[in-house]
Design an enzyme around this catalytic site. Structure first.
Site, PDB file in Angstrom:
ATOM      1  N   CYS A 234       0.826  -1.209   0.000  1.00  0.00           N
ATOM      2  CA  CYS A 234       0.000   0.000   0.000  1.00  0.00           C
ATOM      3  C   CYS A 234       0.859   1.258   0.000  1.00  0.00           C
ATOM      4  O   CYS A 234       0.349   2.349  -0.200  1.00  0.00           O
ATOM      5  CB  CYS A 234      -0.952   0.019   1.192  1.00  0.00           C
ATOM      6  SG  CYS A 234      -0.102   0.074   2.769  1.00  0.00           S
TER       7      CYS A 234
ATOM      8  N   ASP B 239       2.331   2.561   2.516  1.00  0.00           N
ATOM      9  CA  ASP B 239       2.348   3.273   3.790  1.00  0.00           C
ATOM     10  C   ASP B 239       3.742   3.213   4.397  1.00  0.00           C
ATOM     11  O   ASP B 239       4.423   2.180   4.311  1.00  0.00           O
ATOM     12  CB  ASP B 239       1.347   2.632   4.775  1.00  0.00           C
ATOM     13  CG  ASP B 239      -0.079   3.044   4.461  1.00  0.00           C
ATOM     14  OD1 ASP B 239      -0.262   3.799   3.508  1.00  0.00           O
ATOM     15  OD2 ASP B 239      -0.982   2.615   5.182  1.00  0.00           O
TER      16      ASP B 239
ATOM     17  N   CYS C  70      -2.247  -2.596   9.779  1.00  0.00           N
ATOM     18  CA  CYS C  70      -1.812  -1.195   9.897  1.00  0.00           C
ATOM     19  C   CYS C  70      -1.189  -0.946  11.269  1.00  0.00           C
ATOM     20  O   CYS C  70      -0.264  -0.134  11.385  1.00  0.00           O
ATOM     21  CB  CYS C  70      -2.986  -0.259   9.684  1.00  0.00           C
ATOM     22  SG  CYS C  70      -3.880  -0.558   8.161  1.00  0.00           S
TER      23      CYS C  70
HETATM   24 FE1  FES Z   1      -1.785  -0.643   4.502  1.00  0.00          FE
HETATM   25 FE2  FES Z   1      -2.986   0.920   6.332  1.00  0.00          FE
HETATM   26  S1  FES Z   1      -3.737   0.319   4.395  1.00  0.00           S
HETATM   27  S2  FES Z   1      -1.002   0.126   6.357  1.00  0.00           S
END
Ligand code: FES
Length: 153
Positions: A33, A35, A102
């Site tokens: 993602c 992040d 997450c």
């Molecule tokens: Fe991947 Fe939050 S969506 S860390």
């Protein structure tokens, strides 16, 4: 759905920012993602005196970072490493299952900041005592933790 606490921490995150003269820095990324999270700590007598974070990520990543830093502030290092993703999620009143990964980011970045502090000070005995050798190895190899298998972003 997100709990009220998650919303509250997302909208009003605590301890956001950078500590310029940090004693330890931990960064963890999710290659799927994208992040990315960095945690900065100031340590005195093995107690986390100050902590800040920068997160480029989803709402859950921001809320869990905020909560993890709140839980870690003022804690001894051996207590702070017990802040797992489940501890963070529970303190937030729970997280949707597909968002649990997450909270790994926050817990792992905190662990890495602690390892970074200890290695900078040559305290490899303490790293062993806290069972953080694997984390050190990954950091030395420049490996990112891969939480991608659970990520639905
Ligand atoms: Fe991947 Fe939050 S969506 S860390």
């Amino acid at each position: 759905m997100y709990s009220e606490k998650v919303f509250e921490h997302f909208q009003n995150p605590r301890n956001v920012g950078k500590i310029e003269d940090a004693d330890g820095i931990g960064t963890v990324g999710n290659p799927v993602c994208g992040d990315l999270m960095t945690i900065y700590i100031k340590v005195k007598d093995d107690v986390i005196e100050d902590i800040k974070f920068q997160t480029f990520g989803c709402a859950a990543a921001i809320a869990t970072s905020s909560m993890a830093t709140e839980l870690a502030k003022g804690k001894r290092l051996d207590e702070a490493i017990k802040i797992t993703r489940d501890v963070v999620a529970e303190a937030l009143g729970g997280l949707p299952k597909q968002k649990m990964h997450c909270s790994n980011l926050a817990a792992d970045a905190l662990k890495r900041a602690i390892v970074d502090y200890l290695r900078k000070n040559g305290r490899f005995d303490k790293i062993r005592e806290l069972g953080l050798e694997k984390e050190l190895e990954k950091m030395e190899k420049g490996e990112e933790d891969d939480h991608g298998e659970f990520c639905e972003a």
